[in-house]
Design an enzyme around this catalytic site. Structure first.
Site, PDB file in Angstrom:
ATOM      1  N   SER A 154       0.799  -1.223   0.000  1.00  0.00           N
ATOM      2  CA  SER A 154       0.000   0.000   0.000  1.00  0.00           C
ATOM      3  C   SER A 154       0.833   1.275   0.000  1.00  0.00           C
ATOM      4  O   SER A 154       0.320   2.341  -0.331  1.00  0.00           O
ATOM      5  CB  SER A 154      -0.939   0.010   1.213  1.00  0.00           C
ATOM      6  N   ASP A 188      -2.551   7.896   8.447  1.00  0.00           N
ATOM      7  CA  ASP A 188      -3.433   6.992   9.174  1.00  0.00           C
ATOM      8  C   ASP A 188      -2.578   6.106  10.075  1.00  0.00           C
ATOM      9  O   ASP A 188      -1.413   6.427  10.325  1.00  0.00           O
ATOM     10  CB  ASP A 188      -4.344   6.200   8.224  1.00  0.00           C
ATOM     11  N   HIS A 232       0.257   4.542   7.365  1.00  0.00           N
ATOM     12  CA  HIS A 232       0.886   5.193   6.217  1.00  0.00           C
ATOM     13  C   HIS A 232       1.309   6.631   6.499  1.00  0.00           C
ATOM     14  O   HIS A 232       0.610   7.356   7.218  1.00  0.00           O
ATOM     15  CB  HIS A 232      -0.074   5.184   5.019  1.00  0.00           C
TER      16      HIS A 232
END
Length: 371
Positions: free
Chosen positions: A37, A332, A335
């Site tokens: 991600s 978050d 990340h």
């Protein structure tokens, strides 16, 4: 590998391919991106049942048109910023392309949120593209490129391309999903079945197999980004009663980085003309977290998006988002923010290029070039 040699590795293909600027079939530089991600740009949007998605507010709030694109941050990924510095478009997600798309000649992004080195990593996301899956899709790409420009030209393109791998990973977060969504999850079997040393050996053997497979498919210049201080990620800090970094996890990360660095050195010796590079950015990430004000940040121990880590750690559409996003290192629970990505990429490039050249810099108010 020394910094001067890394610089030569990166600039050689740029100069070589720029010399062929009259060609209509290849750009000045081609990049192929693999990872999770941290580097995904929207592949999982095309996986109907994937739970590892970020195609909803508030992701993308600081990106083009302020819309979510499948990037797991408020703005750009590290690959977007690296591409800007290299003067090329950020490669599109593989699953957004049709089978015979000419875009493959300019590079492709195969990264997928929830992906890992091991195929059973992230299984609770239901759908994601593991590293093996990504390499399989890259193999399909090599066949398309060969059909389009012929075997000789395709071989040249693939050999001169730069391959970025952020499975374990370039930035300050996650480490690899093999840790976050496998070994460190008590509900999954690997964390109970193996000691860390055993798990590390399994990861290493699998990674050697995967890097060798990439080499056989034509990859020569491969940059593997190290794990960052995973124990300092908000989702891990939440496990501490005092919200401190988890020392044991960071020690495991350092051990993993050392192991991968050694195996990459061995592969360079074994594989003819391989120029595999281990980009160790662990200390850069740790410095940013421990000394945020040095880089223009105010908060590094919690995320901008106020979320409950117990329910996943993503920035859900009902969450509260801070207004001063450029002052937070983390977006978050997993990340980094766009601003943190800029600083980390700038520090990476400061070791490779003459940073006095303003054309290589991203626009940012943060001190990204301090060593």
């Amino acid at each position: 590998m020394s910094i001067p040699l890394i610089l030569a590795v990166l600039t050689a293909p740029i100069l070589a391919m720029a010399a062929n600027h009259t060609s209509t079939t290849t750009p000045s530089l081609v990049t192929f991106i693999f990872g999770d991600s941290l580097t995904e740009v929207g592949n999982n949007n095309h996986l109907r049942y994937s739970l590892a998605r970020s195609d909803f507010p508030f992701y993308g709030i600081d990106y083009t048109n302020r819309k979510p694109t499948g990037r797991f941050t408020n703005g750009r990924t590290i690959i977007d910023i690296i591409s800007e510095k290299l003067g090329i478009p950020s490669p599109p997600p593989y699953l957004s392309l049709h089978h015979n798309d000419d875009a493959v000649l300019k590079g492709v992004n195969y990264a997928s949120g929830g992906a890992g080195i091991l195929n059973d990593t992230g299984t609770y996301f239901i759908q994601r593209m593991s590293f093996d899956d990504q390499i399989g899709y890259f193999e399909n790409t090599t066949k398309v490129i060969t059909v389009k420009i012929g075997q000789t030209s395709a071989k040249t393109l693939l050999h001169r391309a730069i391959y970025f791998i952020a499975m374990g990973t370039y930035s300050i977060v996650r480490g690899s999903n093999d840790y976050m969504h496998n070994f460190l999850q008590p509900s999954l079997p690997d964390g109970r079945r193996y000691t860390h040393e055993q798990f590390l050996e399994i990861l290493s053997l699998k990674l050697v197999e995967q890097l060798t497979r990439l080499y056989l498919l034509g990859a020569r210049i491969v940059i593997f980004h190290a794990l960052g201080p995973l124990g300092c990620v908000p989702s891990e800090r939440a496990k501490s009663t005092t919200n401190q970094c988890l020392r044991q996890v960071n020690e495991w990360v350092v051990r993993f980085n050392y192991k991968v660095q050694k195996l990459i050195k061995a592969l360079n010796f074994k594989l003819k003309k391989a120029q595999f590079i281990f980009a160790d950015t662990y200390q850069d990430g740790l410095n940013l977290i421990e000394n945020p004000s040095k880089y223009g940040f105010k908060v590094s121990n919690r995320s901008c998006c106020a979320i409950e880590t117990a329910v996943g750690g993503l920035c859900l559409s009902y969450a509260h988002v801070c207004a001063n996003r450029s002052e937070y290192v983390f977006w978050d629970a997993f990340h980094p923010s766009d601003a943190a990505n800029v600083v980390l990429v700038d520090r990476f490039f400061s070791k490779l290029f003459d940073t006095s050249n303003s054309s290589t810099k991203s626009s940012s108010n943060h001190i990204g070039y301090m060593l």
